[in-house]
Design a protein around this motif. Structure first.
Motif, mmCIF file in Angstrom:
data_model
loop_
_atom_site.group_PDB
_atom_site.id
_atom_site.type_symbol
_atom_site.label_atom_id
_atom_site.label_comp_id
_atom_site.label_asym_id
_atom_site.label_seq_id
_atom_site.Cartn_x
_atom_site.Cartn_y
_atom_site.Cartn_z
ATOM 1 N N ILE A 163 0.639 -1.040 0.142
ATOM 2 C CA ILE A 163 -0.061 -0.327 0.030
ATOM 3 C C ILE A 163 1.371 1.394 0.001
ATOM 4 C CG2 ILE A 163 -1.853 1.475 1.631
ATOM 5 C CD1 ILE A 163 -2.730 -1.544 2.383
ATOM 6 N N LEU A 164 2.370 0.855 0.578
ATOM 7 C CA LEU A 164 2.674 2.306 1.412
ATOM 8 C C LEU A 164 4.061 2.930 -0.686
ATOM 9 C CD1 LEU A 164 2.918 1.453 4.611
ATOM 10 C CD2 LEU A 164 1.554 2.938 4.050
ATOM 11 N N SER A 165 4.608 1.405 -0.906
ATOM 12 C CA SER A 165 5.281 1.523 -1.426
ATOM 13 C C SER A 165 5.525 2.894 -2.679
ATOM 14 C CB SER A 165 5.950 0.142 -2.028
ATOM 15 O OG SER A 165 4.768 -0.035 -3.198
ATOM 16 N N THR A 166 3.967 3.069 -2.796
ATOM 17 C CA THR A 166 4.411 4.028 -4.016
ATOM 18 C C THR A 166 4.267 5.484 -3.627
ATOM 19 O OG1 THR A 166 1.881 3.978 -4.382
ATOM 20 C CG2 THR A 166 2.622 2.535 -5.484
ATOM 21 N N ILE A 167 4.344 5.667 -2.464
ATOM 22 C CA ILE A 167 4.307 6.982 -2.382
ATOM 23 C C ILE A 167 5.912 6.962 -1.699
ATOM 24 C CG2 ILE A 167 4.095 8.541 0.190
ATOM 25 C CD1 ILE A 167 2.726 6.555 1.068
ATOM 26 N N PRO A 168 5.899 8.658 -3.435
ATOM 27 C CA PRO A 168 7.812 9.295 -3.115
ATOM 28 C C PRO A 168 8.423 9.692 -1.643
ATOM 29 C CG PRO A 168 6.065 10.200 -4.346
ATOM 30 C CD PRO A 168 4.905 9.166 -3.599
ATOM 31 N N VAL A 169 9.174 8.293 -1.589
ATOM 32 C CA VAL A 169 9.855 9.067 -0.315
ATOM 33 C C VAL A 169 11.102 9.529 -0.750
ATOM 34 C CG1 VAL A 169 11.548 8.298 1.720
ATOM 35 C CG2 VAL A 169 9.098 6.819 0.413
ATOM 36 N N ILE A 170 11.696 11.245 -0.262
ATOM 37 C CA ILE A 170 12.899 11.452 -0.514
ATOM 38 C C ILE A 170 13.651 12.184 0.691
ATOM 39 C CG2 ILE A 170 13.480 14.570 -0.965
ATOM 40 C CD1 ILE A 170 10.585 14.614 -2.365
ATOM 41 N N ILE A 171 14.713 11.439 0.657
ATOM 42 C CA ILE A 171 15.672 11.562 2.247
ATOM 43 C C ILE A 171 15.979 13.176 2.178
ATOM 44 C CG2 ILE A 171 17.627 10.410 3.093
ATOM 45 C CD1 ILE A 171 15.391 8.873 2.754
ATOM 46 N N PHE A 172 16.022 14.574 3.022
ATOM 47 C CA PHE A 172 16.156 14.661 3.264
ATOM 48 C C PHE A 172 17.319 14.648 4.773
ATOM 49 C CE2 PHE A 172 14.996 19.269 3.845
ATOM 50 C CZ PHE A 172 15.883 20.587 3.219
ATOM 51 N N SER A 173 18.284 14.562 4.322
ATOM 52 C CA SER A 173 19.001 14.509 5.749
ATOM 53 C C SER A 173 20.830 14.930 4.899
ATOM 54 C CB SER A 173 20.259 13.411 5.054
ATOM 55 O OG SER A 173 21.037 12.966 6.047
ATOM 56 N N THR A 174 21.594 15.304 6.188
ATOM 57 C CA THR A 174 22.447 16.217 6.275
ATOM 58 C C THR A 174 23.734 15.481 6.202
ATOM 59 O OG1 THR A 174 22.936 15.760 8.775
ATOM 60 C CG2 THR A 174 21.962 17.814 8.566
ATOM 61 N N SER A 175 23.541 14.254 6.146
ATOM 62 C CA SER A 175 24.640 13.003 5.600
ATOM 63 C C SER A 175 24.215 13.172 3.513
ATOM 64 C CB SER A 175 24.381 11.652 5.800
ATOM 65 O OG SER A 175 25.312 11.188 5.327
ATOM 66 N N SER A 176 25.718 13.353 3.643
ATOM 67 C CA SER A 176 26.015 13.390 1.921
ATOM 68 C C SER A 176 27.248 12.250 1.898
ATOM 69 C CB SER A 176 26.926 14.672 1.517
ATOM 70 O OG SER A 176 28.105 15.098 2.054
ATOM 71 N N ASN A 177 27.400 11.283 2.573
ATOM 72 C CA ASN A 177 28.126 10.110 2.344
ATOM 73 C C ASN A 177 27.816 9.797 0.973
ATOM 74 O OD1 ASN A 177 28.396 7.583 3.048
ATOM 75 N ND2 ASN A 177 29.607 8.495 5.210
ATOM 76 N N SER A 178 28.027 8.908 0.742
ATOM 77 C CA SER A 178 28.257 8.348 -0.609
ATOM 78 C C SER A 178 27.709 6.884 -0.169
ATOM 79 C CB SER A 178 29.328 7.914 -1.699
ATOM 80 O OG SER A 178 29.916 7.515 -1.443
ATOM 81 N N LYS A 179 28.147 6.381 0.749
ATOM 82 C CA LYS A 179 27.209 4.663 1.142
ATOM 83 C C LYS A 179 26.246 5.334 1.588
ATOM 84 C CE LYS A 179 27.613 0.912 4.265
ATOM 85 N NZ LYS A 179 26.674 0.121 3.724
ATOM 86 N N ASP A 180 25.575 6.541 2.117
ATOM 87 C CA ASP A 180 24.063 6.752 3.183
ATOM 88 C C ASP A 180 22.923 6.994 1.488
ATOM 89 O OD1 ASP A 180 25.012 6.220 5.798
ATOM 90 O OD2 ASP A 180 24.829 8.472 6.014
ATOM 91 N N ILE A 181 24.016 7.564 0.992
ATOM 92 C CA ILE A 181 23.127 8.065 -0.654
ATOM 93 C C ILE A 181 22.753 6.860 -1.396
ATOM 94 C CG2 ILE A 181 23.330 8.532 -2.974
ATOM 95 C CD1 ILE A 181 24.931 10.791 -1.340
ATOM 96 N N ASP A 182 23.780 5.828 -1.651
ATOM 97 C CA ASP A 182 23.827 4.437 -2.235
ATOM 98 C C ASP A 182 22.875 3.526 -2.027
ATOM 99 O OD1 ASP A 182 25.479 4.977 -4.754
ATOM 100 O OD2 ASP A 182 27.203 4.239 -3.127
ATOM 101 N N ASP A 183 22.662 3.337 -0.212
ATOM 102 C CA ASP A 183 22.474 2.135 0.494
ATOM 103 C C ASP A 183 20.457 2.769 0.224
ATOM 104 O OD1 ASP A 183 24.171 1.014 1.157
ATOM 105 O OD2 ASP A 183 24.523 2.021 3.586
#
Length: 147
Positions: free
Chosen positions: A88-108
């Motif tokens: 039910i929830l999977s179609t809601i767009p999720v925008i990560i809004f974080s202080t982290s610019s770590n490439s691992k966080d972004i990739d994950d």
């Protein structure tokens, strides 16, 4: 105006200061959607998985979710994973809004199904610009699912 015009925007953010700045920026851009805050991942999941069952929450799912990553308890990665695995929830767009610019966080986050990843800017003017882009793209330009 898209079908998301009256659906709430869910902001999952543990920092009251960041949420206040986001709210101010949304108001500046004349956002008509209600903006809801969940202060942690557990509260967000309670709302998303139980929407419509509690008088404390609206009876509709949000148009988009702005999700902080690093929160106490259930963090943003766990919320993202649960949301994107729910039929039910999977179609809601999720925008990560974080202080982290770590490439691992972004990739994950993209591996877990994030629709977008934005780093929180330091200055308020830059925050306003990111919010303008979010509103313009996610709430005015794209066609979102009706459900």
């Amino acid at each position: 105006m898209s079908s998301a015009s009256l659906k709430p925007i869910l902001v999952v953010e543990d920092s009251a200061e960041d949420f206040t700045a986001l709210g101010r920026a949304f108001r500046k851009h004349a956002l008509q959607n209600p903006v809801l805050r969940c202060a942690d991942g557990d509260q967000a999941l309670e709302y998303l998985q139980g929407y419509g069952r509690s008088t404390n929450w609206p009876s509709v799912l949000p148009a988009i979710i702005l999700l902080d990553l690093n929160m106490p308890g259930t963090d943003g990665r766990q919320v993202l994973e649960i949301v994107k695995q729910d039929d039910i929830l999977s179609t809601i767009p999720v925008i990560i809004f974080s202080t982290s610019s770590n490439s691992k966080d972004i990739d994950d986050c993209y591996q877990l199904g994030a629709n977008s990843y934005l780093t929180k800017p330091i200055g308020y003017a830059a925050m306003e610009e990111k919010v303008r882009l979010i509103v313009q793209y996610w709430l005015e330009a794209v066609e979102l699912p009706v459900a």
